[in-house]
Enzyme design. Structure first.
Site, PDB file in Angstrom:
ATOM      1  N   ARG A  92       0.835  -1.211   0.000  1.00 50.31           N
ATOM      2  CA  ARG A  92       0.000   0.000   0.000  1.00 50.31           C
ATOM      3  C   ARG A  92       0.865   1.256   0.000  1.00 50.31           C
ATOM      4  O   ARG A  92       0.572   2.238  -0.682  1.00 50.31           O
ATOM      5  CB  ARG A  92      -0.916  -0.016   1.217  1.00 50.31           C
ATOM      6  CG  ARG A  92      -1.922   1.124   1.227  1.00 50.31           C
ATOM      7  CD  ARG A  92      -3.002   0.923   2.268  1.00 50.31           C
ATOM      8  NE  ARG A  92      -3.950   2.027   2.255  1.00 50.31           N
ATOM      9  CZ  ARG A  92      -4.211   2.806   3.294  1.00 50.31           C
ATOM     10  NH1 ARG A  92      -3.629   2.591   4.464  1.00 50.31           N
ATOM     11  NH2 ARG A  92      -5.084   3.787   3.203  1.00 50.31           N
ATOM     12  N   HIS A  96       0.751   4.240  -2.854  1.00 51.94           N
ATOM     13  CA  HIS A  96       0.458   5.631  -2.502  1.00 51.94           C
ATOM     14  C   HIS A  96       1.635   6.553  -2.823  1.00 51.94           C
ATOM     15  O   HIS A  96       1.439   7.746  -3.058  1.00 51.94           O
ATOM     16  CB  HIS A  96       0.098   5.730  -1.020  1.00 51.94           C
ATOM     17  CG  HIS A  96      -1.306   5.315  -0.729  1.00 51.94           C
ATOM     18  ND1 HIS A  96      -2.189   6.105  -0.016  1.00 51.94           N
ATOM     19  CD2 HIS A  96      -1.995   4.202  -1.069  1.00 51.94           C
ATOM     20  CE1 HIS A  96      -3.360   5.487   0.080  1.00 51.94           C
ATOM     21  NE2 HIS A  96      -3.263   4.332  -0.559  1.00 51.94           N
ATOM     22  N   SER A 106       8.578  10.502  -1.838  1.00 50.65           N
ATOM     23  CA  SER A 106       8.073  11.770  -1.299  1.00 50.65           C
ATOM     24  C   SER A 106       7.100  11.530  -0.146  1.00 50.65           C
ATOM     25  O   SER A 106       6.970  12.378   0.743  1.00 50.65           O
ATOM     26  CB  SER A 106       7.398  12.585  -2.405  1.00 50.65           C
ATOM     27  OG  SER A 106       6.355  11.859  -3.021  1.00 50.65           O
ATOM     28  N   ASN A 124      -3.553   9.184   3.329  1.00 46.39           N
ATOM     29  CA  ASN A 124      -2.339   8.521   3.818  1.00 46.39           C
ATOM     30  C   ASN A 124      -2.265   8.381   5.335  1.00 46.39           C
ATOM     31  O   ASN A 124      -1.282   7.831   5.852  1.00 46.39           O
ATOM     32  CB  ASN A 124      -1.107   9.292   3.333  1.00 46.39           C
ATOM     33  CG  ASN A 124      -0.913   9.187   1.832  1.00 46.39           C
ATOM     34  OD1 ASN A 124      -1.239   8.170   1.223  1.00 46.39           O
ATOM     35  ND2 ASN A 124      -0.402  10.251   1.221  1.00 46.39           N
ATOM     36  N   PRO A 192      -6.823   7.450  -5.527  1.00 48.33           N
ATOM     37  CA  PRO A 192      -8.213   6.991  -5.653  1.00 48.33           C
ATOM     38  C   PRO A 192      -8.815   6.622  -4.303  1.00 48.33           C
ATOM     39  O   PRO A 192      -8.191   5.959  -3.485  1.00 48.33           O
ATOM     40  CB  PRO A 192      -8.102   5.761  -6.563  1.00 48.33           C
ATOM     41  CG  PRO A 192      -6.677   5.315  -6.446  1.00 48.33           C
ATOM     42  CD  PRO A 192      -5.872   6.545  -6.191  1.00 48.33           C
ATOM     43  N   HIS A 222      -5.909  -5.465  -3.240  1.00 50.49           N
ATOM     44  CA  HIS A 222      -6.810  -5.603  -2.096  1.00 50.49           C
ATOM     45  C   HIS A 222      -7.069  -7.062  -1.739  1.00 50.49           C
ATOM     46  O   HIS A 222      -7.936  -7.359  -0.926  1.00 50.49           O
ATOM     47  CB  HIS A 222      -8.136  -4.896  -2.396  1.00 50.49           C
ATOM     48  CG  HIS A 222      -8.019  -3.420  -2.502  1.00 50.49           C
ATOM     49  ND1 HIS A 222      -8.982  -2.614  -3.089  1.00 50.49           N
ATOM     50  CD2 HIS A 222      -7.042  -2.570  -2.093  1.00 50.49           C
ATOM     51  CE1 HIS A 222      -8.599  -1.343  -3.032  1.00 50.49           C
ATOM     52  NE2 HIS A 222      -7.428  -1.296  -2.439  1.00 50.49           N
ATOM     53  N   SER A 223      -6.304  -7.956  -2.353  1.00 48.50           N
ATOM     54  CA  SER A 223      -6.408  -9.379  -2.015  1.00 48.50           C
ATOM     55  C   SER A 223      -5.822  -9.699  -0.649  1.00 48.50           C
ATOM     56  O   SER A 223      -6.060 -10.785  -0.116  1.00 48.50           O
ATOM     57  CB  SER A 223      -5.655 -10.226  -3.065  1.00 48.50           C
ATOM     58  OG  SER A 223      -6.225 -10.089  -4.338  1.00 48.50           O
TER      59      SER A 223
END
Length: 368
Positions: A92, A96, A106, A124, A192, A222-223
């Site tokens: 994740r 992001h 960053s 975040n 998103p 997302h598994s």
């Protein structure tokens, strides 16, 4: 299939073959674009196209300057994983970071004075992997001071997280520099949301160059991991002001989720307050049917059964361009894992050519 996609697949397969021949990734440090054999097989024009995309990056970039870099990252992630399942958090974090101005670390920068950080923006605030990157960076700085960028640590760690979740190996080119600034406005506006409808989700990914198939594959991240009840509670009770659940959710599954997201003393049918501690503290595993089923297998099958946890995920079954890929991946997990690897490879190269300034940070949380 267009030329760009053909080249991406070629580079992907070439790097997998190189990796399989040497599990420690002790490969030739030349870039694919500079390899004469690659030029002969692709043709001069095609090899120039690859050189343009990957001019700053090489496979096994640290083979001379820090040959143990990838081994250290791999072993440290696995040691952390033995104490806690860190794979989903690392994956994740990479998404992001890379989705905002490319993979430049960053997102790791702390706020300093008037300079605000991406990590403090709403998308975040639930990121949990910063301390893991710090731990890896500390080891690498002891081994090879000032050599390995935080940005490369992020993308390499994410790949290890995917492998630990049961996903497939995919190549990662390295040689990135770390950004000297953070982009909180871009993070707040471009990442998103889990509440996007299908059209919004497709536009969000299309803005970064991903088509419908790649969007479906990337959301397969997302598994694995957990999602807090606060991200989907509105789907369980008063969806869009209807005073009922989201009709796209399986009715029995609604009751299961209500039970898991409620205090044991409360009635499952009683909607908790949006600020309820239960929503903040309770979470449901994305592979809620049990671990070990393989990366992607539960996720896509669940969507077809109306058991998607996040609205943006369940929406994938509603589109003519996306549902066929949900069905394809539900029936063929290896196909998903291959396409997911290709999409992650593409994600890791966003904005590479636009990265004009950068450095190798000594501390991932602040500029040198």
């Amino acid at each position: 299939m267009d030329l760009t996609k053909k080249l991406s697949i070629f580079v992907f397969l070439l790097c997998v073959l190189i990796s399989l021949r040497n599990q420690k990734a002790a490969t030739d440090s030349r870039s694919v674009a500079e390899d004469p054999s690659t030029r002969r097989s692709l043709g001069e024009d095609d090899s120039h196209s690859i050189a343009g995309v990957h001019a700053r990056l090489k496979y096994d970039y640290y083979s001379d300057s820090c040959p143990s870099a990838e081994r250290i990252i791999r072993s440290t992630v696995r040691e952390l994983h033995e104490m806690k399942n860190v794979g989903p958090a690392l994956l994740r974090l990479a998404f992001h970071d890379c989705f905002v101005m490319g993979c430049d670390a960053s997102i790791l920068l702390d706020s300093a004075g008037d300079v605000k950080s991406e990590k403090d923006t709403p998308p975040n605030r639930s990121i949990k992997a910063f301390e893991h990157i710090d731990a890896i960076k500390s080891i690498l700085e002891h081994e090879c001071p000032g050599i390995v960028s935080c940005a490369d640590i992020v993308v390499l760690s994410a790949r290890e997280g995917v492998l630990l979740a049961g996903g497939q190996f995919y190549p990662v080119f390295t040689g990135r520099l770390d950004s000297k600034t953070s982009y909180p406005e871009d993070a707040a506006g471009s990442l998103p949301s889990p509440h996007l409808n299908l059209g919004e989700a497709l536009r969000s990914f299309a803005a970064k160059g991903f088509d419908a198939r790649e969007t479906v594959a990337l959301l397969g991240a997302h598994s694995t991991g957990k999602v807090h009840c606060s991200f989907f509670y509105n789907r369980l009770y008063n969806f869009s002001g209807t005073n009922g659940p989201d009709p796209s959710i399986n009715a029995e599954f609604v009751m299961v989720l209500r039970s898991q997201c409620s205090n044991s003393s409360s009635q499952p049918s009683a909607a908790p307050s949006p600020s309820s501690a239960a929503l903040e503290d309770r979470a449901v595993k994305m592979d809620y049917e049990g671990a070990g089923n393989g990366f992607g297998e539960v996720y896509y099958r669940s969507l077809l059964e109306g058991k998607g946890l996040l609205f943006v995920d369940q929406q994938l079954t509603a589109g003519d361009d996306t549902r066929p890929w949900v069905e394809a991946y539900a029936a063929d997990a290896p196909r998903f894992r291959r396409d997911f690897g290709l999409a992650m490879f593409k994600l890791s190269h966003l904005h590479v050519d636009s990265a004009v300034e950068g450095e190798v940070r000594l501390n991932c949380r602040k500029v040198n």
